[in-house]
Design an enzyme around this catalytic site. Structure first.
Site, PDB file in Angstrom:
ATOM      1  N   LYS A  78       0.822  -1.217   0.000  1.00 21.22           N
ATOM      2  CA  LYS A  78       0.000   0.000   0.000  1.00 21.22           C
ATOM      3  C   LYS A  78       0.853   1.262   0.000  1.00 21.22           C
ATOM      4  CE  LYS A  78      -2.730   0.074   3.469  1.00 21.22           C
ATOM      5  NZ  LYS A  78      -1.978   0.848   4.437  1.00 21.22           N
ATOM      6  N   THR A  80       3.895   1.490  -1.074  1.00 26.23           N
ATOM      7  CA  THR A  80       4.572   1.524  -2.372  1.00 26.23           C
ATOM      8  C   THR A  80       3.671   2.140  -3.431  1.00 26.23           C
ATOM      9  OG1 THR A  80       5.811  -0.461  -1.753  1.00 26.23           O
ATOM     10  CG2 THR A  80       5.774   0.116  -4.087  1.00 26.23           C
ATOM     11  N   ARG A 101       2.421   8.305   7.182  1.00 25.12           N
ATOM     12  CA  ARG A 101       2.779   8.138   8.600  1.00 25.12           C
ATOM     13  C   ARG A 101       4.268   7.847   8.765  1.00 25.12           C
ATOM     14  NH1 ARG A 101      -0.709   3.334  10.501  1.00 25.12           N
ATOM     15  NH2 ARG A 101      -0.157   2.653   8.406  1.00 25.12           N
ATOM     16  N   LYS A 112       7.833  -6.114   9.928  1.00 24.38           N
ATOM     17  CA  LYS A 112       7.852  -5.361   8.667  1.00 24.38           C
ATOM     18  C   LYS A 112       9.263  -5.151   8.130  1.00 24.38           C
ATOM     19  CE  LYS A 112       3.653  -2.577   8.443  1.00 24.38           C
ATOM     20  NZ  LYS A 112       3.140  -1.199   8.334  1.00 24.38           N
ATOM     21  N   ALA A 280      -3.487   1.462  12.894  1.00 30.30           N
ATOM     22  CA  ALA A 280      -4.916   1.464  12.552  1.00 30.30           C
ATOM     23  C   ALA A 280      -5.681   0.351  13.248  1.00 30.30           C
ATOM     24  CB  ALA A 280      -5.099   1.360  11.046  1.00 30.30           C
ATOM     25  N   PHE A 308      -3.540  -0.394   7.218  1.00 31.87           N
ATOM     26  CA  PHE A 308      -4.227  -1.671   7.000  1.00 31.87           C
ATOM     27  C   PHE A 308      -5.332  -1.533   5.955  1.00 31.87           C
ATOM     28  CE2 PHE A 308      -2.599  -2.347  11.477  1.00 31.87           C
ATOM     29  CZ  PHE A 308      -1.518  -3.095  11.067  1.00 31.87           C
ATOM     30  N   PHE A 388       3.003  -8.432  -8.586  1.00 28.67           N
ATOM     31  CA  PHE A 388       4.161  -9.145  -8.059  1.00 28.67           C
ATOM     32  C   PHE A 388       4.701 -10.074  -9.151  1.00 28.67           C
ATOM     33  CE2 PHE A 388       2.650  -7.451  -4.195  1.00 28.67           C
ATOM     34  CZ  PHE A 388       3.591  -7.666  -3.196  1.00 28.67           C
ATOM     35  N   TRP A 416       6.596  -0.753  -8.028  1.00 29.33           N
ATOM     36  CA  TRP A 416       7.783  -1.259  -7.317  1.00 29.33           C
ATOM     37  C   TRP A 416       8.951  -1.350  -8.294  1.00 29.33           C
ATOM     38  CZ3 TRP A 416      11.519  -4.905  -7.504  1.00 29.33           C
ATOM     39  CH2 TRP A 416      12.264  -5.127  -6.334  1.00 29.33           C
TER      40      TRP A 416
END
Length: 563
Positions: A78, A80, A101, A112, A280, A308, A388, A416
């Site tokens: 998200k 990205t 954020r 992460k 969140a 999220f 992906f 990406w």
């Protein structure tokens, strides 16, 4: 892009990217004045709040919210997509800015490994942003724990406010995942060491002070919000606030620099305001209102994200942040990945490399629910399919065909790998729906609705629940909150991010389920009521193999192992 570049890590790509001096970003892209910029080295800066006054008459830019399906361990990208979309808008000669954020050290060191986007759609310097950045979260930690020490000092020196030590609701905080600190005992060792009592730690991003800073509209408003924080109750069950303790001035002093938004840049030198970082799942999940409003004054298009899935961050952005900040979003981008949808369709993480259109179709029901949620707010949307390398042509075609047949605007994006160039089609689609799409933005509940009605509206319209159960404790708290006059506040749901239900193991789009509210918490400073569901934790733990195991620093001082 040649093949060997595809497999570079995010940190390798970030460290190889030449950065522009932050003054150049401020001057050339944002038209900021020299006195409005406070430098943190060459590539980071804080922006003075004076900008808000200087530009208060300017027509605000278009606000684009990026959200997603329920996240899975497969990853959605998200952040990205948020970065890539803003870069793509700038390639289309639109003046675009990002508002995001700040990463928390807890998940960075835990699961992460970083939260600044990825590949060629990152905000940089990513290593510094992911670690200590400009010290904002440390300042919030300090303010949180200063308040905790003021409370215990008050108890030690006579307790003239008659605070019941058993009913203190203010907790200590730390910006790390440390399960051993969830429940502790303090004040041991005799009379000189304070009053013994049970205490707890939350992760800093769950602190109400984080929410207060992120919803404050000015320094004065920050002080006023801090003064309203309820820290506990008296023996007669009356609420005790920071104003009663008389320490709102000291807390504001500790936060006077942290309240200023931070300016950095992306790999393609798009300006990014990164400020504030509430989770969140246990908080409201949005960057600071000040940074968002400042971005809308400085740019024509602002791309922001909420944590999220749409059931958490987007719902709170739209029902809480937009309500408090009087924001009017122009469009929503819903990020979906074929990998995640296949997990929602029943596959395990180790099966995702295999082509499986049946699992994809089954998992699309999760995406469909989030689309319905955004439509219930009356907002135009685009589905961004974040590609992906494991995605097959058959799977991509299946998802695009479904979107077309159902009438959902959807675009494949490759930000990406290709940065802004990989998001140009998405940017064009977003611009089109802003101009042509119907926007009848509305909240899902009214201020005057009861606490139970607000919670039911969220549970039924956003999660798809058929009912809500309240524990006896929650029922009693609702009565107390209504007596105290708090029932007109918005609701901040604390719920697992992995499921539409309050059970993290239930994926896809479940039906005929009930949400259980076990406890409520009045966050008067932030201006909302937190409703805790299931077994949601406000102090996470580390996984068996935390991301920190891969982190190090080279002999020349460069970070390694950040994703």
């Amino acid at each position: 892009m040649n093949s060997h570049q595809k497999f570079k890590s995010d940190i390798e790509i970030a460290l190889e990217t030449p950065l522009l001096p932050i003054q150049q970003i401020a001057n050339n892209h944002l038209d900021l004045k020299e006195e409005e910029l406070e430098l943190f080295g060459k590539y980071k800066a804080k922006i003075s709040l004076d900008v808000l006054e200087r530009l208060k008459e300017k027509e605000p830019g278009k606000l684009i919210l990026v959200t997603s399906t329920n996240p899975t361990p497969a990853g959605e990208g998200k952040s990205t997509v948020t970065v890539g979309l803003a870069q793509a808008l700038n390639k289309l000669n639109k003046k675009a800015i990002i508002a995001m954020r700040e990463p928390s050290l807890g998940p960075t060191m835990g699961l992460k490994g970083g939260a600044t986007g990825g590949g060629y759609s990152q905000v940089i310097p990513m290593d510094e942003i992911n670690l200590h950045f400009t010290g904002d979260i440390h300042a919030i930690t300090t303010a949180n724990n200063a308040l905790a020490s003021f409370i215990d000092n008050h108890l030690h020196h006579g307790n003239y406010l008659n605070i019941d030590p058993r009913r203190i609701v203010w907790r200590r905080a730390l910006d790390l995942n440390d399960r051993a600190l969830r429940n502790i005992t303090i004040g041991l060792g005799g009379p000189t060491n304070g009053i013994p009592r049970e205490d707890h730690f939350d992760i800093t991003v769950a602190s109400e002070i984080m929410a207060v800073l992120c919803l404050a509209s000015s320094l004065d408003n920050l002080r006023e919000r801090l003064s309203r924080i309820v820290i506990g109750y008296t023996y007669s069950k009356d609420p005790v606030t920071v104003a009663d303790l008389g320490v709102e001035g000291a807390l504001t002093l500790l936060l006077k620099e942290a309240i200023k938004p931070n300016l950095v840049q992306t790999i393609e030198h798009t300006p990014a305001l990164i400020h504030g970082g509430p989770f969140a799942n246990i908080a409201h999940g949005c960057n600071s209102l000040l940074a968002t409003k400042m971005a809308t004054m400085l740019g024509d298009y602002v791309v922001t994200e909420a944590g999220f899935g749409a059931d958490l961050g987007a719902e709170k952005f739209l029902n809480i942040k937009s309500r408090i900040g009087k924001l009017n979003p122009s469009a929503v981008v819903i990020v979906a990945t074929i990998r995640a949808l296949k997990m929602h369709g029943g596959l395990r993480k180790d099966q995702l490399q295999q082509e499986n259109t049946d699992a994809l179709i089954k998992g699309i029901t999760n995406l469909k629910k989030h689309i319905e949620t955004i439509k219930s707010f009356g907002l135009p949307y685009v589905v961004a399919i974040n590609k992906f390398v494991s995605d097959t042509e058959a799977e991509i075609t299946e998802l695009l065909n479904w979107s077309d047949q159902e009438g959902h605007p959807a675009v494949l994006c490759e930000v990406w790998e290709h940065g802004g160039n990989g998001g140009v089609e998405l940017a064009e689609k977003v611009l089109k729906i802003i101009e042509e799409g119907e926007n009848s933005f509305q909240f899902l509940y009214k201020d005057e609705d009861s606490i139970e009605q607000k919670i039911f509206n969220i549970a039924s319209k956003v999660y798809g629940a058929t009912g809500v159960q309240f524990t006896n404790k929650a029922k009693k708290q609702i009565q107390e909150f209504e007596f105290l006059g708090w029932s007109n506040l918005p609701i901040c749901m604390a719920k697992t991010q992995y499921s539409l239900t309050d059970d993290a193991s239930v994926l896809g789009r479940p039906e005929s389920f009930t949400i259980t509210i076990r406890e409520l918490k009045g966050s008067l400073g932030a201006g909302f009521i937190v409703a805790l569901t299931g077994d949601i934790m406000t102090m996470p733990g580390l996984p068996s193999e935390p991301a920190a195991l891969n982190m190090d620093v080279s002999v020349d001082g460069k970070a390694t192992g950040l994703f």
